[in-house]
Design a protein around this motif. Structure first.
Motif, mmCIF file in Angstrom:
data_model
loop_
_atom_site.group_PDB
_atom_site.id
_atom_site.type_symbol
_atom_site.label_atom_id
_atom_site.label_comp_id
_atom_site.label_asym_id
_atom_site.label_seq_id
_atom_site.Cartn_x
_atom_site.Cartn_y
_atom_site.Cartn_z
ATOM 1 N N GLU A 63 10.330 2.618 6.962
ATOM 2 C CA GLU A 63 9.497 3.136 8.053
ATOM 3 C C GLU A 63 10.241 3.078 9.384
ATOM 4 O OE1 GLU A 63 5.771 1.205 8.677
ATOM 5 O OE2 GLU A 63 4.862 2.100 6.902
ATOM 6 N N GLY A 105 -0.579 -4.866 1.999
ATOM 7 C CA GLY A 105 0.341 -4.829 3.123
ATOM 8 C C GLY A 105 1.480 -3.869 2.872
ATOM 9 N N ILE A 106 2.540 -4.019 3.651
ATOM 10 C CA ILE A 106 3.727 -3.195 3.497
ATOM 11 C C ILE A 106 4.881 -4.123 3.124
ATOM 12 C CG2 ILE A 106 5.265 -1.551 4.626
ATOM 13 C CD1 ILE A 106 2.606 -0.422 4.782
ATOM 14 N N CYS A 107 5.549 -3.830 2.026
ATOM 15 C CA CYS A 107 6.627 -4.709 1.585
ATOM 16 C C CYS A 107 7.860 -4.511 2.456
ATOM 17 C CB CYS A 107 6.962 -4.467 0.121
ATOM 18 S SG CYS A 107 7.864 -2.943 -0.173
ATOM 19 N N ALA A 108 8.817 -5.432 2.328
ATOM 20 C CA ALA A 108 9.997 -5.426 3.187
ATOM 21 C C ALA A 108 10.728 -4.088 3.143
ATOM 22 C CB ALA A 108 10.928 -6.560 2.777
ATOM 23 N N ILE A 156 0.827 -1.206 0.000
ATOM 24 C CA ILE A 156 0.000 0.000 0.000
ATOM 25 C C ILE A 156 0.859 1.252 0.000
ATOM 26 C CG2 ILE A 156 -1.987 -1.049 1.119
ATOM 27 C CD1 ILE A 156 -1.065 0.158 3.750
ATOM 28 N N SER A 190 8.872 -1.316 4.718
ATOM 29 C CA SER A 190 8.800 -1.590 6.142
ATOM 30 C C SER A 190 10.092 -1.138 6.844
ATOM 31 C CB SER A 190 8.604 -3.094 6.357
ATOM 32 O OG SER A 190 8.059 -3.344 7.622
#
Lengths: 146, 146
Positions: A141, A132-135, A99, A138
């Motif tokens: 972040e 979701g949030i990919c590696a 996302i 992530s």
DNA sequence: TTATAAATGGAAACTATTTCTGTTTATCCT
DNA sequence: AGGATAAACAGAAATAGTTTCCATTTATAA
């Protein structure tokens, strides 16, 4: 791109400049796009470019496995590049969409193969799609907040 | 029906004759219905009955958990009755729809809860919906063919 | 019973999608 | 390379689905 070309040829689809541009667009940006967005981006390269043609091409590319159809409720129709090699026999898989950056990943595990019995129902088909949030997003972040 | 009424009241929705009829319709037939089909069926009971009102009611009932939104690709929008008691805290679940009789079942197990990491993606949300053959349709099939 | 906010119908606006038609073009074959 | 052919194309127009708007009605709670 080579892969896409083979999928198209197998399906009897011609490799037109329009279709090349559409595939390149999805390959480059890796996000899901609506027909309207695709048309918008095509206008940079092609002066004349009708929506009916865009709809036709997106459907044709989805039919032959180059793109997949992003599911949702109601109006919003969009497509994304199917990252999976499908030529060696179509295999069952799903997609997960980041996302944050739009990256599309492939999900192999699935508990709902045809024939499995769930809650008394013998499964025939199903729709599964993840967000979701990919590696890399992530870890970005984590850096930012830490 | 009682359950539905409580869900509606919690959400501040009034129990109008129109809504009672819509809920009864879904309870009786247990199939998924499009706004158009709902309007068609409402016309038996209400002479005047606009589509905008049907859209509004279906969305309102989906928002408060009485109905759920059936997902798919593109245009086809439809709703079905959510068979689950949701008042004691909303819990995560999915639905399986019988392609023979339309019966809606509840699927509790789900490998994709928020936070789970799949293929390097941290799951944020997902869409899952199953189609299959329910137990009674399945046994009917077996009888018929055997 | 009354006040109030919500629900209603229907017209009209809006958006998305498909159909249609005549023209252009990629591909295959020689 | 050149021609035949089926597919792809643009764009107009038709179709279908959905939302907005507004004046009127109605369920609910005091």
């Amino acid at each position: 791109m080579k892969e896409a070309y083979l999928l198209m040829r197998d399906a009897g689809l011609k490799l037109t400049p329009r279709r090349q541009a559409i595939i390149a667009m999805f390959s480059d940006s890796r996000v899901q796009l609506s027909p309207q967005e695709v048309q918008e981006r095509l206008k940079c390269q092609f002066i004349r470019c009708g929506l009916p043609g865009v709809y036709r091409n997106l459907e044709a590319l989805a039919d032959c496995g180059v793109l997949f159809r992003v599911v949702g409720f109601g109006r919003e129709r969009s497509y994304a590049l199917c990252c999976c090699s499908q030529r060696d026999g179509v295999h069952h898989h799903h997609h997960v969409i980041c996302i944050s950056c739009g990256l599309v990943g492939q999900v192999e595990s699935c508990a709902y193969q045809e024939g499995v019995v769930i809650e008394g129902f013998r499964v025939v088909s199903h729709v599964l799609q993840l967000r979701g949030i990919c590696a890399s997003c992530s870890s970005r972040e984590t850096e930012a907040s830490g």
